[in-house]
Enzyme design. Structure first.
Site, short mmCIF file in Angstrom:
data_model
loop_
_atom_site.label_atom_id
_atom_site.label_comp_id
_atom_site.label_asym_id
_atom_site.label_seq_id
_atom_site.Cartn_x
_atom_site.Cartn_y
_atom_site.Cartn_z
CD GLU A 1 -3.51 -2.81 7.20
OE1 GLU A 1 -2.38 -3.02 6.74
OE2 GLU A 1 -4.14 -1.77 6.96
CG HIS B 1 -5.83 1.76 5.20
ND1 HIS B 1 -5.43 2.66 6.16
CD2 HIS B 1 -4.78 0.94 4.98
CE1 HIS B 1 -4.18 2.38 6.51
NE2 HIS B 1 -3.76 1.34 5.81
CD GLU C 1 -2.96 5.34 6.90
OE1 GLU C 1 -2.94 5.44 5.66
OE2 GLU C 1 -2.01 4.86 7.56
N GLY D 1 2.72 -1.38 4.26
CA GLY D 1 2.74 0.05 3.95
C GLY D 1 4.14 0.53 3.65
N GLY D 2 4.79 1.12 4.65
CA GLY D 2 6.10 1.76 4.47
C GLY D 2 7.13 0.90 3.74
N GLY E 1 2.48 1.84 10.77
CA GLY E 1 3.47 2.91 10.67
C GLY E 1 4.20 3.23 11.96
CG ASN F 1 -1.70 1.23 1.43
OD1 ASN F 1 -1.80 2.04 0.52
ND2 ASN F 1 -2.28 1.39 2.61
CD1 TRP F 2 3.86 1.30 -2.65
CD2 TRP F 2 4.08 2.58 -4.47
NE1 TRP F 2 4.88 0.76 -3.41
CE2 TRP F 2 5.04 1.53 -4.54
CE3 TRP F 2 4.04 3.50 -5.52
CZ2 TRP F 2 5.93 1.39 -5.60
CZ3 TRP F 2 4.93 3.35 -6.58
CH2 TRP F 2 5.87 2.32 -6.62
CE LYS F 3 0.13 3.30 4.84
NZ LYS F 3 0.02 3.46 6.28
CB SER G 1 5.04 -2.28 11.93
OG SER G 1 4.67 -0.94 12.20
C1 PEP Z 1 -0.83 -0.03 6.06
O1 PEP Z 1 -1.02 1.17 6.12
O2 PEP Z 1 -1.63 -0.76 5.44
C2 PEP Z 1 0.34 -0.57 6.73
C3 PEP Z 1 0.32 -1.82 7.07
O3 PEP Z 1 1.37 0.31 6.97
P1 PEP Z 1 2.81 -0.05 7.64
O4 PEP Z 1 3.28 -1.34 7.00
O5 PEP Z 1 3.67 1.11 7.25
O6 PEP Z 1 2.60 -0.18 9.08
#
Ligand code: PEP
Length: 252
Positions: free
Chosen positions: A169, A99, A101, A235-236, A175, A12-14, A214
């Site tokens: 999640e 998600h 967010e 994500g990241g 994050g 997920n590049w957000k 994470s």
């Molecule tokens: C996400 O936002 O879906 C996610 C899992 O982010 P991260 O891996 O950065 O925690």
């Protein structure tokens, strides 16, 4: 690890990704060998502005592309929104819905998420439905009831393994570098599996249940080995080909 479900690692590049970042995606495509593609599916959910170019890089190769949200309507007066047919038209084969967010920043309810998932299906997209508890809810011992309720409300009738993926999640793990213990992940995924079976019958045994929050190269193998974890939403660590592909390669 459930050997009968093919795992999926989705990035997920957000709100990240410019033209220059297509090089990272190109590196991912080059590293996704046919042998690895047999073991795990792999997808990048990029920003809408890059989707058609990501698809252009991916071609008919094994890495697919997805969107990060869609409107529940097919078209209309919704300035700034993007619809499921638009995502499909740009080359997406899936879309993330619900998600945390979006639930937090845009006030999306589980009913909204359910409508978006149905919109995704109508355009032939797989809905990646996200659920997860906040830190306060976990501390209050409410993680399983909260996530179960989100699942019951967010997963539409008729969900099938081919059109639906669930991503657990925990909000507090996104994050932050924090992750639940593998025992906590196992407990939640077992509970989620049970809810899915209650909700959609035997098909609930086949739907992929991803863990997200994470996930990094250093912890991926342990998390992916947990019973009923059928892949990851990343994500990241999905922004860099070396990190993301190291996570996908835990399935090698
Ligand atoms: C996400 O936002 O879906 C996610 C899992 O982010 P991260 O891996 O950065 O925690």
């Amino acid at each position: 690890m459930n050997d009968t479900i093919k795992p999926l690692v989705a990035g997920n590049w957000k709100m990240n990704g410019l033209t220059a970042d297509l090089d990272e995606f190109r590196a991912m495509c080059q590293r996704m060998t046919p042998a690895l593609a047999k073991k795990a599916d792999c997808m990048i959910c990029g920003p809408a502005t890059l989707l058609s170019r990501l698809k252009g890089v991916a071609g008919e190769g094994p890495i697919t592309v997805g969107g990060q949200d869609c409107h529940a309507a097919r078209n209309g007066a919704h300035t700034g929104d993007i619809s499921a047919p638009m995502l499909a038209d740009a080359g997406a084969s899936a879309v993330i819905v619900g998600h945390s967010e979006r639930r937090a920043d845009h006030g999306e309810t589980s009913q909204d998420v359910r409508n978006k998932a149905m919109a995704a299906w109508s355009s032939g997209l797989t809905a990646i439905i996200c659920v997860g508890e906040t830190e306060a809810e976990r501390k209050a011992g409410q993680a399983i009831p909260v996530v179960s309720d989100q699942l019951i409300q967010s997963v539409p009738d008729g969900a099938q393994a081919e059109n639906t993926v669930i991503a657990y999640e925990p909000v507090w793990a996104i994050g932050t570098g924090l992750t639940p213990t593998t025992d906590d992940v196992a407990e939640m995924h077992a509970a989620a599996r049970k809810v899915l079976i209650d909700r959609i019958g035997e098909e609930g045994n086949k739907v992929r249940l991803l863990y997200g929050g994470s996930v990094k190269p250093a912890n991926a193998a342990a998390l992916m080995a947990v019973e009923d974890v059928n892949g990851a939403l990343v994500g990241g660590a999905s922004l860099k080909a070396s990190d993301f592909m190291a996570i996908v390669e835990t399935y090698n």
